[in-house]
Design a protein around this motif. Structure first.
Motif, PDB file in Angstrom:
ATOM      1  N   TYR A 174       0.760  -1.163   0.044  1.00 56.20           N
ATOM      2  CA  TYR A 174       0.059   0.138  -0.080  1.00 56.20           C
ATOM      3  C   TYR A 174       0.897   1.306  -0.101  1.00 56.20           C
ATOM      4  O   TYR A 174       0.311   2.420  -0.150  1.00 56.20           O
ATOM      5  CB  TYR A 174      -0.941   0.062   1.277  1.00 56.20           C
ATOM      6  CG  TYR A 174      -1.670  -1.172   1.337  1.00 56.20           C
ATOM      7  CD1 TYR A 174      -2.791  -1.548   0.393  1.00 56.20           C
ATOM      8  CD2 TYR A 174      -1.521  -2.090   2.357  1.00 56.20           C
ATOM      9  CE1 TYR A 174      -3.329  -2.798   0.453  1.00 56.20           C
ATOM     10  CE2 TYR A 174      -1.965  -3.319   2.422  1.00 56.20           C
ATOM     11  CZ  TYR A 174      -3.217  -3.851   1.554  1.00 56.20           C
ATOM     12  OH  TYR A 174      -3.493  -4.680   1.748  1.00 56.20           O
ATOM     13  N   ARG A 175       2.068   0.995   0.093  1.00 55.74           N
ATOM     14  CA  ARG A 175       3.107   2.100   0.227  1.00 55.74           C
ATOM     15  C   ARG A 175       4.279   1.719   0.017  1.00 55.74           C
ATOM     16  O   ARG A 175       4.689   0.542   0.204  1.00 55.74           O
ATOM     17  CB  ARG A 175       3.041   3.066   1.802  1.00 55.74           C
ATOM     18  CG  ARG A 175       3.189   2.177   2.788  1.00 55.74           C
ATOM     19  CD  ARG A 175       3.099   2.790   4.162  1.00 55.74           C
ATOM     20  NE  ARG A 175       3.047   1.866   5.116  1.00 55.74           N
ATOM     21  CZ  ARG A 175       2.925   2.205   6.616  1.00 55.74           C
ATOM     22  NH1 ARG A 175       2.974   3.505   6.748  1.00 55.74           N
ATOM     23  NH2 ARG A 175       3.178   1.161   7.491  1.00 55.74           N
ATOM     24  N   MET A 176       5.079   2.489  -0.668  1.00 51.14           N
ATOM     25  CA  MET A 176       6.687   2.163  -1.119  1.00 51.14           C
ATOM     26  C   MET A 176       7.391   3.184  -0.754  1.00 51.14           C
ATOM     27  O   MET A 176       7.116   4.522  -0.854  1.00 51.14           O
ATOM     28  CB  MET A 176       6.756   1.759  -2.358  1.00 51.14           C
ATOM     29  CG  MET A 176       8.230   1.295  -3.016  1.00 51.14           C
ATOM     30  SD  MET A 176       8.263   1.031  -4.620  1.00 51.14           S
ATOM     31  CE  MET A 176       7.779  -0.691  -4.356  1.00 51.14           C
ATOM     32  N   ALA A 177       8.712   3.062  -0.264  1.00 51.09           N
ATOM     33  CA  ALA A 177       9.837   3.955   0.107  1.00 51.09           C
ATOM     34  C   ALA A 177      11.205   3.589  -0.431  1.00 51.09           C
ATOM     35  O   ALA A 177      11.451   2.203  -0.297  1.00 51.09           O
ATOM     36  CB  ALA A 177       9.897   4.329   1.742  1.00 51.09           C
ATOM     37  N   PHE A 370      12.418   9.007  -2.070  1.00 52.87           N
ATOM     38  CA  PHE A 370      10.842   9.346  -2.277  1.00 52.87           C
ATOM     39  C   PHE A 370      10.154   8.366  -1.756  1.00 52.87           C
ATOM     40  O   PHE A 370      10.435   7.103  -1.397  1.00 52.87           O
ATOM     41  CB  PHE A 370      10.524   9.582  -3.328  1.00 52.87           C
ATOM     42  CG  PHE A 370      10.594   8.644  -4.627  1.00 52.87           C
ATOM     43  CD1 PHE A 370       9.830   7.621  -4.690  1.00 52.87           C
ATOM     44  CD2 PHE A 370      11.980   8.584  -5.024  1.00 52.87           C
ATOM     45  CE1 PHE A 370      10.155   6.656  -5.698  1.00 52.87           C
ATOM     46  CE2 PHE A 370      12.069   7.416  -6.230  1.00 52.87           C
ATOM     47  CZ  PHE A 370      11.345   6.449  -6.434  1.00 52.87           C
ATOM     48  N   SER A 371       8.652   8.635  -1.373  1.00 55.42           N
ATOM     49  CA  SER A 371       7.720   7.292  -1.168  1.00 55.42           C
ATOM     50  C   SER A 371       6.509   7.535  -2.060  1.00 55.42           C
ATOM     51  O   SER A 371       6.132   8.642  -2.539  1.00 55.42           O
ATOM     52  CB  SER A 371       7.451   7.442   0.433  1.00 55.42           C
ATOM     53  OG  SER A 371       6.871   8.680   0.694  1.00 55.42           O
ATOM     54  N   LEU A 372       5.931   6.517  -2.144  1.00 56.64           N
ATOM     55  CA  LEU A 372       4.653   6.238  -3.077  1.00 56.64           C
ATOM     56  C   LEU A 372       3.507   5.793  -2.018  1.00 56.64           C
ATOM     57  O   LEU A 372       3.623   4.757  -1.114  1.00 56.64           O
ATOM     58  CB  LEU A 372       4.707   5.476  -4.181  1.00 56.64           C
ATOM     59  CG  LEU A 372       5.829   5.960  -5.158  1.00 56.64           C
ATOM     60  CD1 LEU A 372       5.648   4.749  -6.203  1.00 56.64           C
ATOM     61  CD2 LEU A 372       5.781   7.144  -5.585  1.00 56.64           C
ATOM     62  N   LEU A 373       2.248   6.299  -2.153  1.00 56.42           N
ATOM     63  CA  LEU A 373       1.122   5.985  -1.399  1.00 56.42           C
ATOM     64  C   LEU A 373      -0.125   5.482  -2.404  1.00 56.42           C
ATOM     65  O   LEU A 373      -0.315   6.548  -3.047  1.00 56.42           O
ATOM     66  CB  LEU A 373       0.473   7.010  -0.445  1.00 56.42           C
ATOM     67  CG  LEU A 373       1.560   7.566   0.620  1.00 56.42           C
ATOM     68  CD1 LEU A 373       0.821   8.443   1.711  1.00 56.42           C
ATOM     69  CD2 LEU A 373       2.400   6.462   1.427  1.00 56.42           C
TER      70      LEU A 373
END
Length: 380
Positions: A174-177, A370-373
């Motif tokens: 659900y999220r990636m960093a 960075f991160s992605l949600l």
């Protein structure tokens, strides 16, 4: 009469879901205050709401739910029984088809892995890393490590060594960093007969190597990184070791392959907005929230914040009445974690071309960290 909050508590449907079903004409409140617009539900509607919650968890289409509720209190339940049976048959047929597809996929995976010819791991990696930089990289991704026992490959941090670059990556779906830092090869690992090679070496000299370090070992590694001395990161077959000064920690790598994160971060360019992090954090903590309902992608019982952008480049946290087709719903806790991990007073939020695209949180001074949600669906 029950208020909408009491109805949500007693029925298992969230407030936002009750509002949605009111607008859809599925479960209309018995009374709406003409002045305030506040919804009130009759006692007998609680039973309908509980039925609705069960049907929703079972994935029944909205059109069928409408018919089931229309016939629920009727004298002849035959229509309701037929609708339930028809939906059950659809679910069983879908499960049969899914099992067949997954069986084919497993066979394809078995063929790709070809264990009869697979060789054991013989890779060796030795890197000299800045302690402060490595600590920052771990801090930037640690919040995104997965905890699902069914997906053990996500229960650690990927150390991806490619030339003179180290990427540190974590994801729980659900999220990636992602954090990027420069890596230098350990001069002590170079050939003693070739001192020129040792002094000129820049980064890992061998092929690209990927090592998944389990979360407890990552935390132990982070605890060592408190000084200015270089840290020695080494992998020999299945064992990972980190040395910092006179201290050392070591453990087994995860015996699983990490997803190809490079494919997951290849996103079309979106609209970028620079935000003041303290102000955004306050807006998230005090602003309106929705409740993620059962069946939504992602962990259950989540608070969801809806983000909207204005023409002047401002990001606001909006309520149900102010959300539009371009608004993006995100897990509030996840976004607060990402803001804290980024450790900057100003960050860039990158919104995709569609509300279904991941939200990127980027540093203004470092494009490689960075991160992605993943967004939360807002149709409820």
């Amino acid at each position: 009469m029950r208020s909408i909050g009491e109805m949500a508590r007693d029925s298992g449907l969230g407030v936002s879901a009750l509002r949605f079903y009111d607008r859809a004409g599925v479960l209309v409140p018995a009374r709406v205050d003409p002045a305030s617009g506040y919804r009130w539900y009759a006692p007998e509607q609680l039973d309908e709401a509980r039925v609705l919650a069960r049907l929703r968890r079972a994935g029944m289409p909205l059109a069928d739910i409408r018919l089931v509720l229309a016939g629920w209190s009727g004298a002849d339940p035959a229509l309701v029984r037929r609708l339930l049976q028809a939906h059950l048959r659809r679910l069983e047929a879908g499960l049969t088809e899914a099992r067949s597809e997954f069986s084919t996929l497993r066979a394809l995976l078995d063929h790709r892995e070809n264990p009869m010819t697979a060789s054991p791991r013989t890779d060796t990696v030795r890197l000299s890393l800045g302690s402060t930089e490595l600590a920052g990289a771990i801090d930037a991704v640690r919040f995104a490590v997965g905890k699902d026992p069914e997906l053990p490959m996500l229960g650690g941090v990927l150390f991806d060594v490619d030339g003179d670059t180290l990427h540190v990556v974590a994801t729980d779906r659900y999220r990636m960093a992602v954090a990027r830092m420069a890596s230098g090869s350990d001069p002590a690992s170079a050939s003693a007969s070739d001192p020129a090679s040792a002094s000129a070496s820049a980064g890992h000299g061998g092929p690209r190597e990927q090592v998944v370090v389990p979360a407890p070992l990552v935390d132990a590694m982070r605890a060592l990184l408190g000084g200015d001395e270089p840290a020695g990161f080494a992998v020999e077959t299945d064992r990972v070791t980190l040395e910092a000064g006179e201290r050392q920690v070591s453990g087994q790598r995860l015996a699983h392959d990490f997803p190809d994160y490079r494919r997951l971060v290849q996103l079309p360019a979106g609209r970028r907005v620079v935000v003041d992090v303290p102000a955004l954090r306050e807006a998230l903590e005090t602003g309106p929230v929705r409740t993620a309902e059962a069946g939504e992608p992602g962990p259950s019982a989540r608070d969801v914040s809806v983000l909207a952008t204005t023409d002047d480049g401002t990001v606001t946290v909006v309520g149900d009445g102010d959300a539009d087709g371009n608004s993006v719903g995100v897990d509030r806790g996840f976004l607060l974690d990402a803001l804290a991990a980024a450790d900057r007073d100003r960050l860039v939020l990158e919104f995709g071309a569609a509300p279904t695209a991941p939200l990127a949180i980027r540093r203004t001074d470092d494009e490689g960290t960075f991160s992605l949600l993943m967004p939360v669906r807002l149709d409820h």
